[in-house]
Every structure is written in C-alpha cells, then in structure tokens.
Scaffold this active site. Structure first.
Site, mmCIF file in Angstrom:
data_model
loop_
_atom_site.group_PDB
_atom_site.id
_atom_site.type_symbol
_atom_site.label_atom_id
_atom_site.label_comp_id
_atom_site.label_asym_id
_atom_site.label_seq_id
_atom_site.Cartn_x
_atom_site.Cartn_y
_atom_site.Cartn_z
ATOM 1 N N THR A 18 0.815 -1.206 0.000
ATOM 2 C CA THR A 18 0.000 0.000 0.000
ATOM 3 C C THR A 18 0.855 1.265 0.000
ATOM 4 O O THR A 18 1.848 1.365 0.729
ATOM 5 C CB THR A 18 -0.927 0.015 1.224
ATOM 6 O OG1 THR A 18 -1.713 -1.168 1.226
ATOM 7 C CG2 THR A 18 -1.851 1.217 1.184
ATOM 8 N N ALA A 54 -0.581 -3.718 -14.115
ATOM 9 C CA ALA A 54 -0.215 -4.897 -13.327
ATOM 10 C C ALA A 54 1.009 -5.619 -13.879
ATOM 11 O O ALA A 54 1.785 -6.211 -13.123
ATOM 12 C CB ALA A 54 -1.400 -5.855 -13.272
ATOM 13 N N GLU A 102 -4.815 -14.389 2.776
ATOM 14 C CA GLU A 102 -4.893 -13.244 3.686
ATOM 15 C C GLU A 102 -6.347 -12.904 4.004
ATOM 16 O O GLU A 102 -6.706 -12.638 5.153
ATOM 17 C CB GLU A 102 -4.202 -12.027 3.077
ATOM 18 C CG GLU A 102 -4.236 -10.805 3.985
ATOM 19 C CD GLU A 102 -3.568 -9.585 3.370
ATOM 20 O OE1 GLU A 102 -3.598 -8.511 4.017
ATOM 21 O OE2 GLU A 102 -3.019 -9.691 2.256
ATOM 22 N N ARG A 156 -24.284 -10.375 35.891
ATOM 23 C CA ARG A 156 -24.725 -9.003 36.152
ATOM 24 C C ARG A 156 -26.230 -8.963 36.436
ATOM 25 O O ARG A 156 -27.033 -9.463 35.646
ATOM 26 C CB ARG A 156 -24.399 -8.132 34.932
ATOM 27 C CG ARG A 156 -24.962 -6.726 34.957
ATOM 28 C CD ARG A 156 -24.319 -5.881 36.034
ATOM 29 N NE ARG A 156 -24.670 -4.473 35.843
ATOM 30 C CZ ARG A 156 -24.498 -3.557 36.767
ATOM 31 N NH1 ARG A 156 -23.995 -3.886 37.957
ATOM 32 N NH2 ARG A 156 -24.826 -2.294 36.518
ATOM 33 N N GLY A 206 -8.120 -5.586 1.569
ATOM 34 C CA GLY A 206 -9.046 -5.259 0.488
ATOM 35 C C GLY A 206 -10.365 -4.818 1.075
ATOM 36 O O GLY A 206 -11.031 -5.584 1.777
ATOM 37 N N GLU A 242 -15.950 -2.910 -0.336
ATOM 38 C CA GLU A 242 -16.477 -2.422 -1.604
ATOM 39 C C GLU A 242 -15.654 -2.936 -2.791
ATOM 40 O O GLU A 242 -16.200 -3.307 -3.838
ATOM 41 C CB GLU A 242 -16.495 -0.887 -1.614
ATOM 42 C CG GLU A 242 -17.448 -0.261 -0.621
ATOM 43 C CD GLU A 242 -16.934 -0.233 0.813
ATOM 44 O OE1 GLU A 242 -17.687 0.176 1.705
ATOM 45 O OE2 GLU A 242 -15.762 -0.634 1.054
#
Length: 392
Positions: A134, A185, A249, A275, A375, A378
């Site tokens: 990145t 790429a 990943e 609780r 990634g 979106e």
C-alpha cells in the site's frame, strides 16, 4: 469414502483439534497475561515471536521444504481459532503472524538463497518481516503502484514510499512491491529489502483506532540499493504473486472476524449471567436473550461459511476464480459479523464495556479495521461480481 479414507480424515481432525488446543494453551500462558501491556506499548516484544517459533506456530501452513510444518489452510483455521478462543486480539494476531504476508511469495517463488536467508529464520521467530504494498495514494490499487526499482548493474535502486505497513517499525525486511516495468499490473515486481539498507527509513509510526498491539508504519525508500538476487521470482510477475496470496490473507481476516465475535459472545453470555439489574440477572431479560441468539446465529453462519470456503480452497489445491469470489464473500460475512457482535457485546456490558482495557472494548475497536484490511469490502464485492459473471 472408504474405510481407509475415513480413518485418515479422523486422524486429520484429531490432529487439528490437538493443534487448536496447543494454540489455546500458548495463548493462555504466553499472551493473555500480557496483552494489555502490549496494547499500551503499541507493539509486541520480539521474544514472543521467538516463543511462537519454538512452539511451531509460525510455520504451520508453510511447506516443510522452507522450514514449515507442511500444513494447509484448514490447519491455519484450527490454530487461529484456538488462539482467539482464549482472548488473542485481532491486532496481536496480525503482528505475530506478519510472516503470513511477508514470506509466502518468497517461499513459493523465491530462490533457495532468499528462502534460507529470510523465510527459515522468520518461521523460527528469529526475524520479523513485513509486506510493503500500500502507498499513500494507492490504497487497494496494486496494479498502479508508484514505487520504482531501476536496475543498475548488479543492484536494484528503489525509490518510493509505503504506508499502513503492519510490523513496519520492527521488521528486519520488507517484501516490497515495486514497478520494474511499464504501467499496469504487468510491470510490478517483488523485491526483498532489508531494513538496515541505507536509504530505507521508517518515517513514522502510525496511531490507530484499534489494533494497538500491532505496530503500523509509513516507510520511505530513497535510492535504496539491494542485490539483483533479492528479486522474488520473475521480473514483472509480482502482481500475480500478490494476487495468489491475497486469498489466504482474506481468509485469515475472515477467521479474525468470527474469532473475535465468538470470543465476545462468550464473554457477554458470562457477563449477562453474572450481572443483575432490578433484582434479576440480565440473561433473564427476553430482549437480552434475543440479542444473544442473534449474535450466536451470525457467528455460526460466518464460521460455517469460512470453513466451507477453506475446505474448497484446499480441495482445489489453491485459488481459482470460484474460490477467490467465495473468499471475498466469506471475508465480508465474517467482518459484518464481527462489527455487529462486538457492538452488541459492548452494549450488553453497559458502562463496563466502554472502559479501556475491557476485552470486549478491544475487540470492538479491532473489528472496525476488518472490512478495510486485506481489500476493502467495496473493492472485494466488485471483484466477486466480476468473477461471478455479474458485470456482463
């Protein structure tokens, strides 16, 4: 399935359960008592990598030929589930297992010299690696990175910058994505850059909303010279090397998602039983029980889906278009689960859940990164749409 096949499958299930229990015990002993201290410090001690390496945790899914244990993605699932079950945070797992993004490309495509110098000692816990992809202006657009590497005799000269780099302040090397060819790429390569190389620097350590125990850095490369032998695999093939590892990943982040969600649910159920409000335990309230059921439903769905996609990946022998699309959807499903369940966990813990140092508060903060890391949702949804044929 034959009797022999059934016996082999049972043996594998038993081995994975043993791995899960071993990882859980390691977390109880070596991590849980110190995690808040590491959160406050903003990084993990190098000694933890050494201990994890000695325990065989770092190389579980790497081939034995490069110093790993020869396992597969399903073994990684078992390992991580065991650690999350005992309170390991998403941030801790990203930092401790940064070898899982720094080393796979070298292990799969690097020379024996690169494997011996970087992969083996990293899996042993002796070195720490990072993955530098990145860039400040690039985000998830791997094909358009701007960092350059120009060959000068027997060296590469690298110039550029990277950001949001996990373990970047502690790394001994960075597997760096660079442009060695033309645009797009097809011009991207991977080069291993030792962090003690002149011209390489950590510009700053980045403060984050969550993942506090995982150090994150902004890196600079100014006329950094490394040997041509530090090229991983073929020149201009880096984009494809990166793409083939992205599936694993994303699956790991899916495990993070339902892993911290499942742990948060467990903590919340215990809290609601202990609780009391208005004379009764919280768990006696119908609205509370319904919230817990919905949390459980989402955890079980995300877990089952991730397991199914992991099995699909292993059966296919690696990524194909169907697996890549499924991994994108598994990650989104698990990340949405983490977002919802950790939010409800904090809500049901009330003021306690909002206190710094409470485990559900940590998981709530960590969960917010998951739909972004590896990634953005979106980007991956659009990728899945293309792979599934929904764009034509």
């Amino acid at each position: 399935m034959t009797t022999t096949d059934a016996a082999a499958a049972q043996s594998t299930a038993e081995e994975r359960e043993a791995l899960r229990q071993m990882a859980a015990e390691f977390t109880r002993r070596e991590i849980a008592p110190h995690l808040q201290e590491w959160e406050d410090a903003g990084a993990l001690p190098r000694e933890l990598h050494v201990k994890a390496g000695r325990a065989g945790l770092l190389g579980v899914s790497f081939p034995e030929a490069v110093g790993g244990s020869g396992g597969d993605l399903l073994d990684t699932v078992a390992l991580q589930e065991g650690m999350f079950s005992q309170g390991a945070s998403s941030g801790l797992m990203s930092a401790l297992f940064t070898n899982g993004i720094a080393c796979p490309h070298i292990a799969a495509h690097g020379s024996s010299e690169l494997v011996d110098r970087w992969v083996r000692p990293t899996l042993a816990g002796e070195l720490i690696g990072s993955l530098g992809i990145t860039e400040p202006g690039g985000g998830s657009d791997v094909g358009n990175i701007a960092t350059t590497a120009v060959r000068d005799g027997e060296e590469w000269v690298i110039n550029g910058s990277k950001t949001f780099i996990t373990s970047g302040t502690r790394a001994d090397f960075v597997t760096t994505a660079v442009r060695t060819g033309g645009p797009g790429a097809g011009g991207v390569s991977l080069i291993v850059v030792p962090t003690d190389t002149p011209g390489f620097s950590v510009d700053r350590k980045l403060a984050k909303m969550g993942w506090h125990s995982s150090d994150t850095a902004e890196l600079s490369y100014v006329d950094v010279r490394v040997p041509v032998g530090n090229l991983v695999g073929d020149e201009n093939a880096g984009f494809w090397y990166i793409a083939e590892q992205f599936v694993v990943e994303r699956m790991a982040l899916a495990i993070h998602g339902y892993g911290i969600a499942e742990r948060s649910l467990e903590l919340t159920v215990d809290y609601c039983r202990q609780r009391s409000t208005f004379g009764e335990p919280l768990i006696k309230r119908q609205v509370v029980r319904h919230k817990l059921v919905e949390m459980r439903r989402q955890v079980e769905a995300a877990k089952a889906y991730t397991h199914a996609v992991a099995a699909q990946y292993v059966a296919a022998g690696g990524p194909n278009e169907a697996v890549i699309a499924a991994a994108c959807m598994a990650k989104e499903t698990a990340c949405n689960t983490a977002t919802y369940v950790t939010d409800q966990a904090v809500q049901l813990h009330g003021g306690t859940g909002y206190m710094h140092g409470t485990e559900v508060e940590r998981h709530y903060r960590d969960a917010r990164l998951l739909p972004i890391g590896g990634g953005a949702t979106e980007v991956l949804t659009d990728l899945a749409a293309k792979l599934l044929g929904y764009t034509r």
